[in-house]
Design a protein around this motif. Sequence first.
Motif, short mmCIF file in Angstrom:
data_model
loop_
_atom_site.label_atom_id
_atom_site.label_comp_id
_atom_site.label_asym_id
_atom_site.label_seq_id
_atom_site.Cartn_x
_atom_site.Cartn_y
_atom_site.Cartn_z
N GLU A 22 -10.76 -17.70 1.18
CA GLU A 22 -11.87 -17.09 1.62
C GLU A 22 -11.18 -15.99 2.65
O GLU A 22 -12.07 -14.87 2.59
N GLN A 23 -10.26 -16.05 3.29
CA GLN A 23 -9.62 -14.74 4.01
C GLN A 23 -9.37 -13.84 3.11
O GLN A 23 -9.65 -12.52 3.04
N ALA A 24 -8.76 -14.16 1.91
CA ALA A 24 -8.29 -13.05 0.94
C ALA A 24 -9.54 -12.40 0.42
O ALA A 24 -9.63 -11.02 0.19
N MET A 25 -10.71 -13.10 0.23
CA MET A 25 -11.90 -12.40 -0.23
C MET A 25 -12.33 -11.42 0.84
O MET A 25 -13.06 -10.45 0.34
N GLN A 26 -12.52 -11.84 1.80
CA GLN A 26 -13.00 -10.99 2.88
C GLN A 26 -12.12 -9.50 3.10
O GLN A 26 -12.62 -8.48 3.09
N ALA A 27 -10.78 -9.96 2.94
CA ALA A 27 -9.92 -8.89 2.88
C ALA A 27 -10.19 -7.84 1.73
O ALA A 27 -10.00 -6.55 1.95
N GLN A 28 -10.38 -8.58 0.56
CA GLN A 28 -10.62 -7.56 -0.48
C GLN A 28 -12.07 -6.67 -0.30
O GLN A 28 -12.13 -5.52 -0.93
N THR A 35 -3.39 -6.78 2.37
CA THR A 35 -3.64 -8.14 3.12
C THR A 35 -4.28 -9.12 1.95
O THR A 35 -3.87 -10.39 1.73
N TYR A 36 -5.09 -8.60 0.97
CA TYR A 36 -5.58 -9.42 -0.19
C TYR A 36 -4.41 -10.14 -1.05
O TYR A 36 -4.62 -11.43 -1.13
N SER A 37 -3.49 -9.24 -1.28
CA SER A 37 -2.48 -9.79 -2.03
C SER A 37 -1.62 -10.70 -1.30
O SER A 37 -1.30 -11.79 -1.98
N GLN A 38 -1.20 -10.36 0.00
CA GLN A 38 -0.54 -11.39 0.77
C GLN A 38 -1.14 -12.82 0.72
O GLN A 38 -0.63 -14.03 0.68
N LEU A 39 -2.54 -12.79 1.07
CA LEU A 39 -3.32 -14.02 1.47
C LEU A 39 -3.20 -14.74 0.15
O LEU A 39 -3.09 -16.17 -0.17
N THR A 40 -3.63 -14.15 -1.13
CA THR A 40 -3.41 -14.73 -2.37
C THR A 40 -2.23 -15.39 -2.64
O THR A 40 -2.13 -16.54 -3.21
N TYR A 41 -1.26 -14.88 -2.57
CA TYR A 41 0.28 -15.54 -2.63
C TYR A 41 0.24 -16.64 -1.73
O TYR A 41 0.95 -17.71 -2.29
N GLU A 42 -0.27 -16.30 -0.57
CA GLU A 42 0.12 -17.86 0.28
C GLU A 42 -0.72 -18.93 -0.14
O GLU A 42 -0.39 -19.95 -0.08
#
Length: 59
Positions: A22-28, A35-42
Amino acid sequence: MFSLFKTDPTKKLKKAYSAKLEQAMQAQRNGDIRTYSQLTYEAEEIDKKIQEIEQSKRQ
């Protein structure tokens, strides 16, 4: 008999996984690709842990 009182260890991880996605989607949506790629990796790392736990349950 007492398995009723044991918590599912993957339940907490699945909740964290959903939150990261959800956080990754919001960053995207905000255009923050780094940030999107970092959150997706996590999120992927959390998913790997979930898969490992589920594999050990099956054996």
